[in-house]
Design a protein around this motif. Structure first.
Motif, PDB file in Angstrom:
ATOM      1  N   ASP A 206      28.719  87.544 -33.045  1.00  0.00           N
ATOM      2  CA  ASP A 206      29.916  87.688 -33.865  1.00  0.00           C
ATOM      3  C   ASP A 206      29.733  86.972 -35.190  1.00  0.00           C
ATOM      4  O   ASP A 206      28.672  86.408 -35.479  1.00  0.00           O
ATOM      5  CB  ASP A 206      31.173  87.225 -33.119  1.00  0.00           C
ATOM      6  N   ALA A 210      26.980  89.552 -37.884  1.00  0.00           N
ATOM      7  CA  ALA A 210      26.976  90.574 -36.843  1.00  0.00           C
ATOM      8  C   ALA A 210      26.984  91.966 -37.465  1.00  0.00           C
ATOM      9  O   ALA A 210      27.755  92.249 -38.387  1.00  0.00           O
ATOM     10  CB  ALA A 210      28.186  90.401 -35.930  1.00  0.00           C
ATOM     11  N   GLN A 224      24.707  93.970 -32.974  1.00  0.00           N
ATOM     12  CA  GLN A 224      25.800  93.145 -32.461  1.00  0.00           C
ATOM     13  C   GLN A 224      25.594  92.679 -31.029  1.00  0.00           C
ATOM     14  O   GLN A 224      26.465  92.026 -30.464  1.00  0.00           O
ATOM     15  CB  GLN A 224      27.121  93.928 -32.555  1.00  0.00           C
TER      16      GLN A 224
END
Length: 641
Positions: A206, A210, A224
């Motif tokens: 995150d 990402a 991701q």
């Protein structure tokens, strides 16, 4: 780990320059090198000493240094081995003394080389339990000569898988039990909470990096998701009850190009060289095959120990470097602050401040607090002040004109961004600890043997013994953790008082030690200091009088330091945590036997041979095993008090 070559060739100033630059202002060099043992607390920068009311007494008699292959503690204390490499995390396969467990079995057992850890108590009737909880334990790296029956010979895919499964994190459930007069901690088996997170466990990415192009690979076109975490060194804990594990020397796992790129060089990825042979059977770790995979390591990873089905998360907002730890605290306004060191010679100290505030009553607690915020790097000044410089795209020269396309670029190339803004080079910044009442911050600078020039700007060339610094945020009078300025001084300069070289005597008031590493404050304000003299130096040369690595306790008000524990031969002491009542101290004994001719010797068969340097914890001639230990007082009182 202090064997990496220097990768920071920036012209940024080194911290030692400021020690000398302060000399006209406060005569710091003379004071550091000539202080009497009774004057270790240094208020020379206008930082008031801690008030007498904040003093935390040390309540045990110090023990002597030792070279024995044993863990030693003061009288009236009890030791217990709780969780060693190869022990099953729940109902599962037992450890085989010939190291013959398979890769699949290793995925259900304790990994190798325990490092940072934390005790998470169960809560009953609104009170945290001191007899039942979850323990999260990092497993930093593997020694292939110990991990396999025939060591690193005949390398194969099966050995690669086993090595990967011996990395990562253990989550185990433990409980203090009493049977007749036998009071012991033990693993709860079976446990629905127990799990192993390895170098192959799926996890999410995150934050600003990402999904960006530099994070995409053939296995993850979206950039991701990533398989696994590795080089798990120290850690952190969030107020919403999750665990932060930190990826440190990730470069050792990647086989570099014939001509590594500047970014690869800056992070220590070497030409056609890797400390591990994973790349021979896992193309992710061959830079030529997957040039972006290395960008997906070097992060802080969040794990929810209470939800065994949850997916770990790598937080790119906290920057990419060789994370030693992630010490989390709250600013007065509720923002989350995370202190982090980059564990390599001449690297930097960092701080992250969240954009939003923590709300304990809000469902989900702090789910996004580590994804949105500002990363800072420290710049120390010669007048005893310092600044936190924002590593934010568009500020301080971090823009496209200087090679940073966006904020993701800044975070993936955190070291280069810190170079660009003129951060201060430090001597291997490692663990950070925050005083529970004053908010004063302490950081261990383990050593730096790679600085050879002796001149007025470098009073300790070959800083082989290390030191501990401290600072107070804001105006130096309070705990304004989110401030962008601070005041700093030296808490202790480590050394050997008997050394013939005055520069190496230090100014310790109490028991001599070197190479401070793990730092941890107990709730009463005692500072616990674990040491990590490397296997190539322990009990040799300048380090001969220190003995094996050890655990000490400091009264930060008076500066007094006492030796509480000595470890077995060749080990590192690390991973400090305790039960809420302070009556159970958990520590890790990492890599016992790491001495010249010991752990790195060719694998030896169990029959007819004794492992030469250490046989901890069994002490019967078998393979040395890293282990978690519990320390209690015989009378059930608070440890260290």
């Amino acid at each position: 780990m202090d064997d990496d070559p220097v990768s920071n060739d920036s012209p940024n100033p080194h911290f030692e320059q400021f020690l000398t630059a302060l000399a006209p202002h406060a005569q710091i060099r003379r004071r550091l090198l000539q202080l009497s043992l009774g004057s270790v607390v240094l208020p020379f920068l206008g930082l008031p000493a801690l008030a007498a009311a904040d003093r935390s007494e040390i309540g045990f008699r110090a023990i002597a240094a030792s070279t024995e292959d044993l863990v030693r503690v003061p009288e009236a204390y009890i030791l217990q081995v709780l969780y060693a490499w190869g022990d099953p995390i729940s109902n599962g396969p037992a450890f085989r003394s010939d190291a013959g467990n398979s890769a699949a079995e290793q995925a259900e057992q304790a990994g190798m080389h325990h490092d940072g850890m934390h005790f998470f108590p169960f809560v009953s009737h609104g009170q945290p339990s001191s007899t039942h909880g979850l323990l999260c334990v990092n497993h930093e790296y593997t020694d292939e000569n110990l991990l396999h029956p025939d060591g690193g010979a005949n390398w194969s895919e099966a050995k690669t898988l086993k090595s990967q499964n011996a990395h990562g994190v253990s989550v185990i459930e433990i409980e203090l039990t009493s049977r007749c007069k036998d009071v012991r901690w033990q693993l709860v088996r079976p446990s629905t909470y127990a799990r192993r997170i390895t170098a192959r466990t799926p996890m999410r990415i995150d934050g600003p990096a990402a999904g960006t192009a530099a994070m995409r690979t053939r296995d993850d076109a979206g950039g991701q998701r990533v398989a696994g975490t590795l080089a798990n060194c120290a850690m952190g804990v969030t107020p919403w009850g999750t665990y932060l594990t930190c990826e440190e020397h990730f470069n050792a796992y990647f086989n570099g190009l014939d001509q590594p790129t500047p970014t690869q060089k800056r992070y220590g990825i070497r030409a056609r060289s890797a400390g591990y042979r994973w790349h021979e059977h896992d193309r992710r770790f061959d830079v030529a095959s997957e040039p972006n995979e290395a960008n997906r390591f070097g992060w802080v990873v969040e794990i929810d120990p209470w939800n065994p089905g949850s997916e770990p998360v790598k937080h790119t907002a906290l920057g990419r470097f060789k994370h030693e730890g992630a010490m989390l605290t709250l600013a007065g306004d509720g923002r989350v602050v995370v202190y982090m060191g980059d564990d390599e010679a001449f690297e930097y100290l960092y701080k992250y401040v969240s954009r939003d505030r923590f709300d304990a009553g809000k469902p989900g607690g702090g789910a996004a607090l580590l994804a949105l915020g500002t990363l800072y790097v420290a710049r120390f000044a010669a007048d005893g002040r310092g600044q936190w410089i924002a590593l934010q795209h568009g500020q301080n020269g971090l823009d496209a004109a200087h090679g940073f396309a966006d904020q993701a670029d800044v975070l993936i190339h955190t070291r280069q961004a810190a170079d660009r803004v003129g951060a201060t080079k430090m001597d291997r910044p490692e663990w950070v600890a925050v005083h529970p009442r004053t908010g004063e911050v302490y950081c261990s600078l383990t050593n730096n043997r790679q600085r050879s020039a002796v001149d007025p700007a470098n009073p300790r060339a070959d800083n082989s013994f290390g030191h501990i610094i401290r600072w107070r945020e804001g105006d130096g009078q309070g705990a304004a953790a989110a401030a962008t300025s601070f005041a700093w001084d030296i808490f202790v300069l480590c050394g050997d008082p008997q050394h013939p070289d005055p520069d190496k005597r230090g100014n310790i008031r109490g028991d001599a030690f070197a190479s401070p590493d793990g730092l941890w404050f107990d709730p009463d304000g005692r500072l616990w200091i674990a040491t990590d003299i490397s296997g190539s130096a322990v009990n040799r040369g300048d380090h001969e009088r220190f003995g094996n690595n050890q655990l000490l306790v400091a009264d930060v008000a008076s500066g007094e330091i006492r030796r509480f524990l000595t470890g077995p031969r060749g080990c590192e002491i690390t991973g400090l945590t305790a039960s809420p009542d302070g009556c159970n101290l958990f520590i890790n004994v990492q890599h016992p036997g790491e001495v010249v001719g010991g752990r790195f010797a060719p694998a030896k068969p169990l029959t007819g041979a004794v492992w030469p340097a250490s046989q901890f914890p069994e002490l019967t001639g078998g393979r040395p095993r890293s282990a978690t230990m519990v320390i209690r007082r015989q009378d059930g009182g608070i440890v260290g008090c």
